[in-house]
Design an enzyme around this catalytic site. Structure first.
Site, PDB file in Angstrom:
ATOM      1  N   GLU A   1      45.827  40.442  50.076  1.00 12.78           N
ATOM      2  CA  GLU A   1      46.753  41.373  49.428  1.00 12.78           C
ATOM      3  C   GLU A   1      46.566  42.763  50.039  1.00 12.78           C
ATOM      4  O   GLU A   1      45.418  43.191  50.166  1.00 12.78           O
ATOM      5  CB  GLU A   1      46.505  41.440  47.922  1.00 12.78           C
ATOM      6  CG  GLU A   1      47.550  42.295  47.235  1.00 12.78           C
ATOM      7  CD  GLU A   1      47.402  42.332  45.705  1.00 12.78           C
ATOM      8  OE1 GLU A   1      46.513  41.653  45.160  1.00 12.78           O
ATOM      9  OE2 GLU A   1      48.173  43.061  45.095  1.00 12.78           O
TER      10      GLU A   1
ATOM     11  N   HIS B   1      39.953  40.541  34.151  1.00 15.79           N
ATOM     12  CA  HIS B   1      41.172  40.996  34.830  1.00 15.79           C
ATOM     13  C   HIS B   1      41.628  39.969  35.878  1.00 15.79           C
ATOM     14  O   HIS B   1      42.785  39.542  35.882  1.00 15.79           O
ATOM     15  CB  HIS B   1      40.912  42.362  35.480  1.00 15.79           C
ATOM     16  CG  HIS B   1      42.069  42.907  36.244  1.00 15.79           C
ATOM     17  ND1 HIS B   1      42.969  43.794  35.696  1.00 15.79           N
ATOM     18  CD2 HIS B   1      42.490  42.688  37.520  1.00 15.79           C
ATOM     19  CE1 HIS B   1      43.890  44.088  36.596  1.00 15.79           C
ATOM     20  NE2 HIS B   1      43.619  43.435  37.714  1.00 15.79           N
ATOM     21  N   GLU B   2      40.716  39.567  36.730  1.00  9.84           N
ATOM     22  CA  GLU B   2      41.098  38.641  37.802  1.00  9.84           C
ATOM     23  C   GLU B   2      41.481  37.288  37.223  1.00  9.84           C
ATOM     24  O   GLU B   2      42.425  36.654  37.682  1.00  9.84           O
ATOM     25  CB  GLU B   2      39.977  38.491  38.835  1.00  9.84           C
ATOM     26  CG  GLU B   2      39.470  39.801  39.444  1.00  9.84           C
ATOM     27  CD  GLU B   2      40.553  40.706  40.011  1.00  9.84           C
ATOM     28  OE1 GLU B   2      41.608  40.194  40.415  1.00  9.84           O
ATOM     29  OE2 GLU B   2      40.329  41.939  40.031  1.00  9.84           O
TER      30      GLU B   2
ATOM     31  N   GLU C   1      42.270  38.189  42.964  1.00  9.07           N
ATOM     32  CA  GLU C   1      42.586  37.045  42.099  1.00  9.07           C
ATOM     33  C   GLU C   1      43.115  35.817  42.826  1.00  9.07           C
ATOM     34  O   GLU C   1      43.852  35.032  42.236  1.00  9.07           O
ATOM     35  CB  GLU C   1      43.622  37.500  41.071  1.00  9.07           C
ATOM     36  CG  GLU C   1      45.044  37.758  41.635  1.00  9.07           C
ATOM     37  CD  GLU C   1      45.360  39.220  41.953  1.00  9.07           C
ATOM     38  OE1 GLU C   1      44.408  39.991  42.167  1.00  9.07           O
ATOM     39  OE2 GLU C   1      46.553  39.562  41.997  1.00  9.07           O
TER      40      GLU C   1
HETATM   41 ZN    ZN Z   1      44.717  43.236  39.446  1.00  9.30          ZN
END
Ligand code: ZN
Length: 887
Positions: free
Chosen positions: A125, A301-302, A268
Site C-alpha cells: 500500500e 485496527h489491522e 492489514e
Molecule cells: Zn489502517
C-alpha cells in the site's frame, strides 16, 4: 525519482479500469542478490468492443520476458516506459505473463519486496506492488491470488503469503517452496509475502459460527516471549468485532509477522498482517504501559480492516479515509471498551488538536477526501485517519448507536467484495436510518477546522438562558470560502448544585426524560440561537462535550467557570478540557510577563491552578488516570499551535512559561504530590490492567512534578530507577533524572540504562528518543553525536523517527534555535534520507513546513526548504510537500 516536475492527479479524472484481472498467479524465486518474479494474469477487457492499449504499472523492474497466451511479444509489440509497460494491442481475453528481475536487497524505500535484516517482506500500500511486477496497480482491480514462493530452506525455513497454504515442496540444492491461495478477490495493495527464519506463537479462535481459526504471530526466536499481549489483543478484537459489528473472520488462518524495518505501524494484508516490531512486541521489562495500549490498538485496527478495508475496499486512493477513518473509529471504540472511555477520548482529542488541527491550518491542509494529489504516500495523514474517524463519529452521534449499526450492516451487505467510495458509505447510512446527510457531506469536501463562537445571555426574570452559536471556517489552500457545516454540539448547563435539566423554548417536557441534563444541539447555519427555559440560576455552559465535533470552541469562560466545570461537571471530558484551558490561560499570563517584564521582577503565577490541582490530588475517589491527564499541562506544540493563530508563536517564551508554571505547581503542591506518590506505590507484580496503568500514570505524573524541584526529589527518581521492575516506571524515572538532575546524575543514568538494555532494539530506540527530547543548550550536539552511535542506522525508520524525528518535532526550543542550526541539522539529514527512503523523508519535513507560524525564524526555515527543493534527486514525495509549503 523524478525526471520532470511531478504532476498532480485529480479525483474528478477518475475513470473505471479498461481491463480487469480475474486471476493472478505469481511465482517468486528468492536469491541473495536478486529475485525473479513470474506472473500469469488472467485478463479481460471491460468493454470487448473497444480496442484500448493495455497500460500496466511497473517501477524499477527489469523486464526479462513478456508473453500473451504463451506467445512471446516482439519488441515492436510493447513499450517499456519508466513507470509503465504499454501493450498497444491486446485481445478481449488473454493470459499475460511477465518475468521481472528485482533487487530486494537494495530496496531501501521499504516499498514493494525488500529485505529487513535477514528476512524478505513486502509493503504494497499504496503503490508498492508495481515495484514487484507489472500490474494494474489500483484498488478497483480485484483479483484472486495464488502465490508460490521458493527460497533456500536453511536461511528461509518460513515462506508465507496470503490465504491458505495449499502446497509445500522440498526442492533440489537445499531449496524449498510453498504455495498459497487466497479465495477472496483483493487489490494488489493487500498482497503480502514473507520469507525468513522465524518462530511463532500459536493459539486459536473459535468464531461465532463455530469455525476454528489458527492464529500465529511470527517473530525472531529471541522475541517469542514478547507475543502474548498481541495474541490476547487479537482474540479480543475478533470477539469484539463479532459482538459490536456482527463481523466474523472468514479464513482458517490469521498470521501476524513482526519486521524491524517498516515505514508504517502495521499493514492489514489479507490474513498476513505485517507489523513494525514496535507495534507487536511487548514485555513488562521492555515496554511501557503506553506501548502495551498501542499494541492492543494497532492489532485491533489491522484486524478490523479485514472487513472495513479488505472485504469492502476503496475505489481509488482519494477514498482512503473510507477505510482508515472508519477503522480508526472502530479501533477507538474497541480501546474504549477495553479500558476507560473518557481517558481514551482525552488522549485522542489531545492528539487531534495538536497534530490534525495544525495540519488543517498548514500548507498541506486537505479535505478528508482530497481532490488532487501528487504522491499518495503523502496522504496517510492525521486528516485522513483522525479527522476521518471524527466524521464517522459524528454520523454515529447523529444517528445514535442502533441506527448506526443498521447503517454499517447495510454498508457491508451492499458492498461486500467491491471497491467503493466515501459517498457509498454515507448513502448506506442514510438508507438505513432515514436521516438526511446532504449538508453533512461537506465534512468530506471542505478542509480546515471550523470555529464555533458561542455567546450567552441569562434573563433571570424570565428564567431564560440563550446560547448564540456562530460557525466559521478559515480558508485553506484551494478553498477560499466555506459553507456552514452540520456540527453536533453536545452540551449541558452547570448550576451550583450540579447539572441542570434542559428544555428548549417550545418543547413540551417529556415525563420520561424530564430531567435530561445532556443533549446534542444541531448547529447547521452560520448563526443560530438556542433558548432554554425554566433555568433558575445563571449556569456555566458545558460545551462540546466529548469533543462532539472536530472544531475549535471560542467561549469567554472566566477562571472561576473553568474551576467549576473542572470539579463538578458530569462530563469527564469537559472536566479535563476545562483543566487544559485553565492551565493554558495561566501559562499565557506568564508568557505575557516574560515578554514585557523588567529583568528583576519575579514572575507571578496565578495560584488558582495549583489550588485546583491540589484538590484533584487530594480526592482519591477520582479515577487516577483521569487525574493524571488533568494534571498534565498542555504541551509546547499545542501551545505554539494556539499562539500561531493569534499572530505567531515564540517557542522560547512558551517553553519558559511552561517551565515556570510546572515549577510553581511542584512547589505549591509538594505535600499532596508526595503523599499520592507514596500511596500509589504498588507491591504486586506488573500487569497491563486498567487499574495498574492508571496508578502508574498518576504516580509518575507526581514524580515528574516533584523531581522538577531537584535535590532529594531527584534522589526519589533515582531510587525508582534502580528499583523498578517494569519499563514504565524505569523510563519515567530516567526521564525525571535527565530532565531535572545535574549533569553527573544525567550521564550516569543514561549510561547505565544503555548498559542494561543495549541488546533490546526497541528499548534502545526509547533511549534515543528521550535524548532527542532533552532540554539544554547542548541538545543538538548530543543528537549529532548519537547519529554516529553504532545503534543508529539511517536505513531504519524507527531509529530515524526516534532521533531525528523526535528532535525536530518534540524539542521545540532546540529545533528552533535562533542561529538556525536546528533547521540546518534536519535539512542535512533529509538530504541523506531522500536517497534512501522518500516516504519517511516527506513525513519528516513537517516541522519545517510550519515556517509561517514562527515570525523571526521563518526566513531561516524557508531557506532550508529551498535548499532541499534544489536537490537534483528530490523524490516526488518531498517535492510535493516542499512546493506546497513554499507556495
Ligand atoms: Zn489502517
Amino acid at each position: 525519482m523524478r525526471d520532470a516536475q511531478p504532476a498532480a492527479v485529480y479525483l474528478k479524472d477518475y475513470a473505471s479500469p479498461d481491463y480487469l484481472i480475474n486471476r493472478t498467479e505469481l511465482h517468486f524465486e528468492l536469491h541473495e542478490d536478486h529475485a525473479l518474479v513470474t506472473s500469469r494474469l488472467y485478463m479481460l477487457r471491460c468493454d470487448p468492443g473497444r480496442e484500448l492499449p493495455l497500460v500496466l504499472n511497473g517501477v524499477a523492474l527489469e523486464l526479462v520476458s513478456v508473453t500473451i497466451d504463451g506467445q512471446a511479444l516482439e519488441d515492436s509489440e510493447f513499450q517499456v516506459e519508466p513507470e509503465t509497460l504499454v501493450i498497444p494491442k491486446a485481445p478481449d481475453q488473454f493470459v499475460l505473463s511477465c518475468v521481472t528481475r528485482i533487487l530486494p536487497q537494495d530496496n531501501t524505500s521499504l516499498e514493494g519486496l525488500y529485505k529487513s535484516q535477514r528476512m524478505f517482506c513486502t509493503q504494497c500500500e499504496a503503490h508498492g506492488f508495481r515495484k514487484i511486477t507489472y500490474y494494474l496497480d489500483r484498488p478497483d482491480v480485484m483479483s484472486v491470488f495464488t502465490v508460490s514462493v521458493e527460497a533456500d530452506q536453511a536461511r528461509y525455513p518460513v515462506l508465507l503469503s496470503n490465504g491458505n497454504l495449499v502446497d509445500s515442496k522440498v526442492l533440489e540444492d537445499g531449496r524449498h517452496s510453498t504455495t498459497w491461495h487466497d479465495p477472496f478477490p483483493k487489490p494488489a495493495y493487500l498482497f503480502a509475502l514473507v520469507a525468513g527464519d522465524l518462530k511463532y506463537l500459536q493459539d486459536s479462535f473459535t468464531t461465532c459460527s463455530g469455525r476454528e481459526v489458527d492464529l500465529r504471530i511470527y517473530v525472531e526466536e529471541k522475541d517469542l516471549g514478547k507475543c502474548d499481549h498481541a495474541m490476547l489483543s487479537l482474540q479480543n478484537s475478533m470477539r469484539w468485532d463479532e459482538e459490536v459489528y456482527g463481523r466474523e473472520y472468514d479464513l482458517d488462518v490469521f498470521n501476524i509477522v513482526a519486521v524491524d524495518d517498516f515505514n508504517m505501524g502495521a499493514m492489514e494484508n489479507k490474513s498476513l498482517n505485517i507489523f513494525n516490531s514496535s507495534c507487536v512486541l511487548c514485555s513488562p521489562e521492555t515496554t511501557t504501559d503506553k506501548g502495551y495500549q498501542r499494541v492492543e490498538a494497532i492489532v485491533a485496527h489491522e484486524y478490523f480492516h479485514n472487513w472495513s478495508g479488505n472485504r469492502v475496499t476503496c475505489r481509488d486512493w482519494f477514498q482512503l479515509s473510507l477505510k482508515e477513518g472508519f477503522t480508526v473509529f472502530r479501533d477507538a471504540g474497541f480501546s474504549a471498551d477495553m479500558g476507560s472511555p473518557v481517558v481514551k477520548r482525552v488522549e485522542d482529542v489531545a492528539n487531534l488538536r495538536t497534530v490534525q488541527f495544525a495540519e488543517d491550518a498548514g500548507p498541506m491542509a486537505h479535505p478528508v477526501r482530497p481532490e488532487s494529489v501528487i504522491e499518495f504516500n503523502n496522504f496517510y495523514t492525521a486528516t485522513i485517519y483522525e479527522k476521518g474517524a471524527e466524521v464517522v463519529r459524528m454520523i454515529h452521534t447523529l444517528l445514535g448507536a442502533e441506527l448506526f449499526r443498521r447503517g454499517s450492516d447495510l454498508y457491508f451487505e451492499r458492498h461486500d467484495g467491491q471497491a467503493v467510495t466515501c459517498e457509498d458509505f454515507v448513502l448506506a447510512m442514510e438508507a438505513a436510518s432515514g436521516i438526511d446527510l446532504q449538508q453533512f457531506r461537506l465534512w468530506y469536501s471542505q478542509a480546515g477546522t471550523p470555529l464555533l463562537r458561542v455567546r450567552d445571555e441569562y434573563d433571570a426574570d424570565a428564567g431564560c438562558y440563550t446560547l448564540t452559536v456562530q460557525q466559521s471556517c478559515p480558508p485553506t489552500p484551494g478553498q477560499d470560502s466555506k459553507l456552514p457545516m452540520v456540527i453536533p454540539l453536545a452540551m449541558g448547563l452547570l448550576g451550583e448544585a450540579g447539572n441542570l435539566p434542559l428544555r428548549l423554548v417550545g418543547e413540551t417536557p417529556d415525563p420520561e426524560t424530564g430531567d435530561n441534563t445532556h443533549r446534542v444541539l444541531s448547529v447547521n447555519q452560520a448563526e443560530q440561537r438556542f433558548v432554554f427555559e425554566g433555568v433558575g440560576e445563571r449556569p456555566v455552559p458545558s460545551l462540546l462535550r466529548g469533543l462532539s465535533a472536530p472544531v475549535r470552541l471560542d467561549y469567554n469562560y472566566s477562571k472561576q467557570d473553568l474551576c467549576a466545570l473542572m470539579s463538578r461537571d458530569d462530563d469527564g471530558f469537559v472536566r479535563w478540557d476545562s483543566a487544559q484551558t485553565l492551565a493554558t490561560r495561566v501559562m499565557n499570563e506568564v508568557e505575557q510577563q516574560l515578554l514585557n517584564r523588567s529583568k528583576d521582577k519575579e514572575l507571578e503565577v496565578d495560584p488558582i491552578l495549583a489550588r485546583a490541582y491540589a484538590s484533584l490530588l487530594e480526592d482519591d475517589s477520582l479515577d487516577a488516570a483521569m487525574v493524571a491527564d488533568m494534571l498534565t499541562l498542555p504541551g509546547e506544540n499545542y501551545l505554539a499551535e494556539l499562539a500561531a493563530r493569534d499572530g505567531g508563536a515564540n517557542v522560547d517564551t512558551i517553553h519558559a512559561a511552561r517551565v515556570a508554571v510546572h515549577a510553581d505547581i511542584s512547589k505549591a503542591c509538594t505535600d499532596s504530590l508526595l503523599q499520592r506518590y507514596h500511596a500509589l506505590a504498588n507491591a504486586s507484580p506488573y500487569a497491563a490492567t486498567g487499574a495498574q496503568i492508571a496508578d502508574r500514570s498518576l504516580r509518575n505524573t507526581c514524580l515528574d512534578y516533584l523531581a522538577a524541584a531537584g535535590g532529594e526529589y531527584v534522589e526519589l527518581a533515582s531510587r525508582q530507577f534502580t528499583d523498578a521492575d517494569n519499563m514504565t516506571d524505569r523510563l519515567a524515572a530516567l526521564r525525571a533524572i535527565v530532565f531535572y538532575g545535574d549533569d553527573g546524575q544525567r550521564d550516569e543514568a543514561l549510561a547505565s540504562f544503555y548498559q542494561d538494555w543495549q541488546h533490546e532494539v526497541l528499548v534502545v530506540n526509547q533511549w534515543l528518543q528521550l535524548q532527542a527530547m532533552m532540554p539544554g543548550s547542548d541538545a543538538l550536539d548530543r543528537v549529532r553525536g548519537l547519529l554516529k552511535h553504532p545503534d543508529f542506522d539511517m536505513r531504519n525508520p524507527n531509529k530515524v523517527r526516534a532521533l531525528v524525528g523526535v528532535f525536530s518535532a518534540h524539542n521545540p526550543v532546540n529545533f528552533h534555535r535562533p542561529d538556525g542550526q536546528g533547521y540546518r541539522f534536519l535539512a542535512d539529514q533529509l538530504t541523506l534520507l531522500n536517497d534512501i527512503n522518500p516516504q519517511i523523508t516527506a513525513k519528516m519535513l513537517t516541522p519545517l513546513t510550519r515556517w509561517r507560524n514562527y515570525s523571526g525564524r521563518d526566513q531561516l526555515m524557508r531557506a532550508e526548504l529551498e535548499r532541499l527543493a534544489a536537490l537534483p534527486s528530490l523524490s516526488r514525495d518531498a517535492f510535493e510537500v516542499i512546493t506546497k509549503s513554499l507556495q
